[in-house]
Structure formats: C-alpha cells, structure tokens
Design a protein around this motif. Sequence first.
Motif, PDB file in Angstrom:
ATOM      1  N   ASP A  54       0.843  -1.204   0.000  1.00  0.00           N
ATOM      2  CA  ASP A  54       0.000   0.000   0.000  1.00  0.00           C
ATOM      3  C   ASP A  54       0.879   1.255   0.000  1.00  0.00           C
ATOM      4  O   ASP A  54       0.636   2.203  -0.756  1.00  0.00           O
ATOM      5  CB  ASP A  54      -0.894   0.029   1.245  1.00  0.00           C
ATOM      6  CG  ASP A  54      -1.863  -1.136   1.329  1.00  0.00           C
ATOM      7  OD1 ASP A  54      -3.018  -0.968   0.926  1.00  0.00           O
ATOM      8  OD2 ASP A  54      -1.455  -2.205   1.796  1.00  0.00           O
TER       9      ASP A  54
ATOM     10  N   TRP B 201     -12.601   6.235  -2.564  1.00  0.00           N
ATOM     11  CA  TRP B 201     -11.486   5.658  -3.333  1.00  0.00           C
ATOM     12  C   TRP B 201     -11.756   4.211  -3.727  1.00  0.00           C
ATOM     13  O   TRP B 201     -11.107   3.680  -4.613  1.00  0.00           O
ATOM     14  CB  TRP B 201     -10.173   5.773  -2.565  1.00  0.00           C
ATOM     15  CG  TRP B 201     -10.270   5.426  -1.110  1.00  0.00           C
ATOM     16  CD1 TRP B 201     -10.402   4.188  -0.559  1.00  0.00           C
ATOM     17  CD2 TRP B 201     -10.260   6.354  -0.011  1.00  0.00           C
ATOM     18  NE1 TRP B 201     -10.477   4.276   0.802  1.00  0.00           N
ATOM     19  CE2 TRP B 201     -10.389   5.594   1.179  1.00  0.00           C
ATOM     20  CE3 TRP B 201     -10.150   7.743   0.090  1.00  0.00           C
ATOM     21  CZ2 TRP B 201     -10.409   6.166   2.451  1.00  0.00           C
ATOM     22  CZ3 TRP B 201     -10.183   8.315   1.357  1.00  0.00           C
ATOM     23  CH2 TRP B 201     -10.301   7.536   2.513  1.00  0.00           C
ATOM     24  N   ASP B 202     -12.724   3.563  -3.078  1.00  0.00           N
ATOM     25  CA  ASP B 202     -13.097   2.199  -3.470  1.00  0.00           C
ATOM     26  C   ASP B 202     -13.893   2.183  -4.775  1.00  0.00           C
ATOM     27  O   ASP B 202     -13.898   1.179  -5.487  1.00  0.00           O
ATOM     28  CB  ASP B 202     -13.974   1.543  -2.388  1.00  0.00           C
ATOM     29  CG  ASP B 202     -13.267   1.362  -1.063  1.00  0.00           C
ATOM     30  OD1 ASP B 202     -12.089   0.970  -1.067  1.00  0.00           O
ATOM     31  OD2 ASP B 202     -13.894   1.617  -0.018  1.00  0.00           O
TER      32      ASP B 202
ATOM     33  N   SER C 250     -12.655  -6.656  -4.399  1.00  0.00           N
ATOM     34  CA  SER C 250     -12.230  -5.277  -4.708  1.00  0.00           C
ATOM     35  C   SER C 250     -13.085  -4.626  -5.802  1.00  0.00           C
ATOM     36  O   SER C 250     -14.253  -4.961  -5.990  1.00  0.00           O
ATOM     37  CB  SER C 250     -10.741  -5.252  -5.098  1.00  0.00           C
ATOM     38  OG  SER C 250     -10.514  -5.928  -6.327  1.00  0.00           O
TER      39      SER C 250
ATOM     40  N   ASN D 149       1.394   3.760  -3.176  1.00  0.00           N
ATOM     41  CA  ASN D 149       0.938   5.135  -2.979  1.00  0.00           C
ATOM     42  C   ASN D 149       2.032   6.133  -3.358  1.00  0.00           C
ATOM     43  O   ASN D 149       1.771   7.145  -4.018  1.00  0.00           O
ATOM     44  CB  ASN D 149       0.512   5.340  -1.532  1.00  0.00           C
ATOM     45  CG  ASN D 149      -0.308   6.596  -1.330  1.00  0.00           C
ATOM     46  OD1 ASN D 149      -1.313   6.797  -2.003  1.00  0.00           O
ATOM     47  ND2 ASN D 149       0.112   7.452  -0.413  1.00  0.00           N
TER      48      ASN D 149
ATOM     49  N   ASP E 274      -6.955   4.690  -4.723  1.00  0.00           N
ATOM     50  CA  ASP E 274      -6.736   3.600  -3.763  1.00  0.00           C
ATOM     51  C   ASP E 274      -5.554   2.792  -4.294  1.00  0.00           C
ATOM     52  O   ASP E 274      -5.690   2.074  -5.289  1.00  0.00           O
ATOM     53  CB  ASP E 274      -7.981   2.716  -3.626  1.00  0.00           C
ATOM     54  CG  ASP E 274      -7.893   1.800  -2.409  1.00  0.00           C
ATOM     55  OD1 ASP E 274      -6.776   1.628  -1.875  1.00  0.00           O
ATOM     56  OD2 ASP E 274      -8.925   1.259  -1.984  1.00  0.00           O
TER      57      ASP E 274
ATOM     58  N   ASP F 167      -6.629  -1.615  -3.626  1.00  0.00           N
ATOM     59  CA  ASP F 167      -8.022  -1.871  -3.240  1.00  0.00           C
ATOM     60  C   ASP F 167      -8.159  -3.379  -3.073  1.00  0.00           C
ATOM     61  O   ASP F 167      -7.878  -4.140  -4.000  1.00  0.00           O
ATOM     62  CB  ASP F 167      -8.971  -1.362  -4.325  1.00  0.00           C
ATOM     63  CG  ASP F 167     -10.423  -1.560  -3.945  1.00  0.00           C
ATOM     64  OD1 ASP F 167     -10.723  -1.535  -2.739  1.00  0.00           O
ATOM     65  OD2 ASP F 167     -11.254  -1.739  -4.843  1.00  0.00           O
TER      66      ASP F 167
ATOM     67  N   SER G 109      -6.162  10.286  -1.512  1.00  0.00           N
ATOM     68  CA  SER G 109      -5.763   8.884  -1.531  1.00  0.00           C
ATOM     69  C   SER G 109      -6.048   8.266  -0.179  1.00  0.00           C
ATOM     70  O   SER G 109      -5.896   8.920   0.856  1.00  0.00           O
ATOM     71  CB  SER G 109      -4.274   8.741  -1.852  1.00  0.00           C
ATOM     72  OG  SER G 109      -3.831   7.416  -1.623  1.00  0.00           O
ATOM     73  N   GLU G 110      -6.410   6.992  -0.192  1.00  0.00           N
ATOM     74  CA  GLU G 110      -6.639   6.300   1.081  1.00  0.00           C
ATOM     75  C   GLU G 110      -5.417   6.403   1.989  1.00  0.00           C
ATOM     76  O   GLU G 110      -5.551   6.499   3.195  1.00  0.00           O
ATOM     77  CB  GLU G 110      -6.989   4.826   0.844  1.00  0.00           C
ATOM     78  CG  GLU G 110      -7.196   4.091   2.163  1.00  0.00           C
ATOM     79  CD  GLU G 110      -7.660   2.657   2.030  1.00  0.00           C
ATOM     80  OE1 GLU G 110      -8.109   2.120   3.046  1.00  0.00           O
ATOM     81  OE2 GLU G 110      -7.568   2.100   0.928  1.00  0.00           O
TER      82      GLU G 110
END
Length: 266
Positions: free
Chosen positions: A43, A224-225, A200, A47, A84, A87, A63-64
């Motif tokens: 993640d 973001w999903d 997802s 990112n 994301d 995800d 962003s998550e």
Amino acid sequence: MIENNLKTAIKASLEAGDVIMQVYDTAFNVEIKDDKSPLTEADKRANDVINSYLKDTGIPIISEENKQIDFDTRNQWSTCWVVDPVDGTKEFIKRNGEFTVNIALISNGKPILGVIYVPATKTIYFGDVSKKQGFKAQLSSHQTPLEELTNKIKPLNPKSADGSIVQVVGSRSHMSTETLDFIDTIKQSGKEVEVVSKGSSLKFCLVAEGNADVYPRFAPTMEWDTAAGHAICNAVGLEVISKETNEPLLYNKENLLNPWFVVSKQ
C-alpha cells in the motif's frame, strides 16, 4: 487517442502494480490502521509511486494512504484525483489475486476518467466518460509501453438487460439481508438469479465487461473504493446510483464515506 491525464493514470497504475507484486512475492508484514483496516508495505510503496506521477499534473490528490485534507480546503477543488493504491488489501493478504490499483479523475464531484489495474493478472481496465469509451487489455508485463498497450485494448461491452437470467454481483458466502431482498425482488419479476463474485473494484468490472447485470452494494465503501469503477461504468453507459438520493454517487464530499448504491443499466 488517450487523453493525457488518462495516460498518466495508466502509467502510474502499471508501475504501482509492479511494486505491489514485488511485495506480494515476499513474506510481508501486516499493520492494522486506526480504522482497523490492514496496511502492508505494498500500500505504502504503491501510494508513493502513484503520487509521484499524479503530482506532476498539478491536480490535488485524495488517496486512502495520504493524510486526509480538511473539507474547507477540498471544497475549493473543482478537479481532483481519487486513489486507492491497493483496493482489496484483505484479498492481497489472502494472496487470491483479486486486488486492484484504482485511480480516478473527478470533476465537480463526478468521475470523468478511471483506471483499474489488476497486478496479479496484468489486466487493465480504463474509461473516458466524455468519449463514452471503456477498454480492457491483457498485458504481458507491468512495463508495457503505452503504444503497445493501445494495440491490445478491447472495448468493454455491458450486457443487454433482456435475458431471463440476471447475474447479480454479490458474496457467495455471506450476503446482507438487503442484498437478499434485492435478489428476491428480481425473482418476483419472473427472472432467475445467478450470483457472481469478485473481490475489490473488480465487481464494477464484472458489470462493465458484460459478466454481470447488476452490482448492488449495501455495505460501507469509501470514495477511493468506487471512483475508478464508477468512471469506467459511466464510460460504457452504466449508472452508479445512490440508494440515499436516487442520483449518481458524488465525490470529494465532506464525508468520504459512500451511501449504498446500485450499478446497472438504467
């Protein structure tokens, strides 16, 4: 011709997929965030990669995995990215391959571009709402150049809604009461129901590529999903309708939590 911001998002998703799979193939650690959701090195690294591409566009990013920015500031944004990096982190941890990179561009609360990349299978989906075009490509490498990628793309074609069997996206193992009620309503109209399942944002892709008719989501999701899948679905003529307002889902809201929604042809 792929729009420049879409090109950037595609490149970012492929490179993010590369670093995700580098972590996937190791004995990675799992952290638990304050909201009880899992976090891995994948993640974080994905990112960083995505931010490095998108920051050059000059468009702000939600962003998550970024520190969330106050709504007083976000409210001034007419355009923003919604991201994301992984995800389906739970799917990543299970190593079942059903996790994605989600990147969407939002304009005045509405998704206009979306990219979903599936690193485990090197499959990419993307859509441009203004051009009413959505595509899928099966790649041989995360380093596939854009020129080669565009030679591999195939248009996404949702199903026509006139079959006797309705394929509903849902969990085969545990469905909410609301989803079961939704399915019962379809059965009462005289149609059979088949449940199809994916992890997802691949749930959106099932409908966009014609492998399901409808995706009812009666459980919590964050912006973001859904943003990238929403864009891809809109690009091929599908709607993502809030059960709260009966209008399309909106983005860059004060509360980034989505209401329940249904993805289908209207």
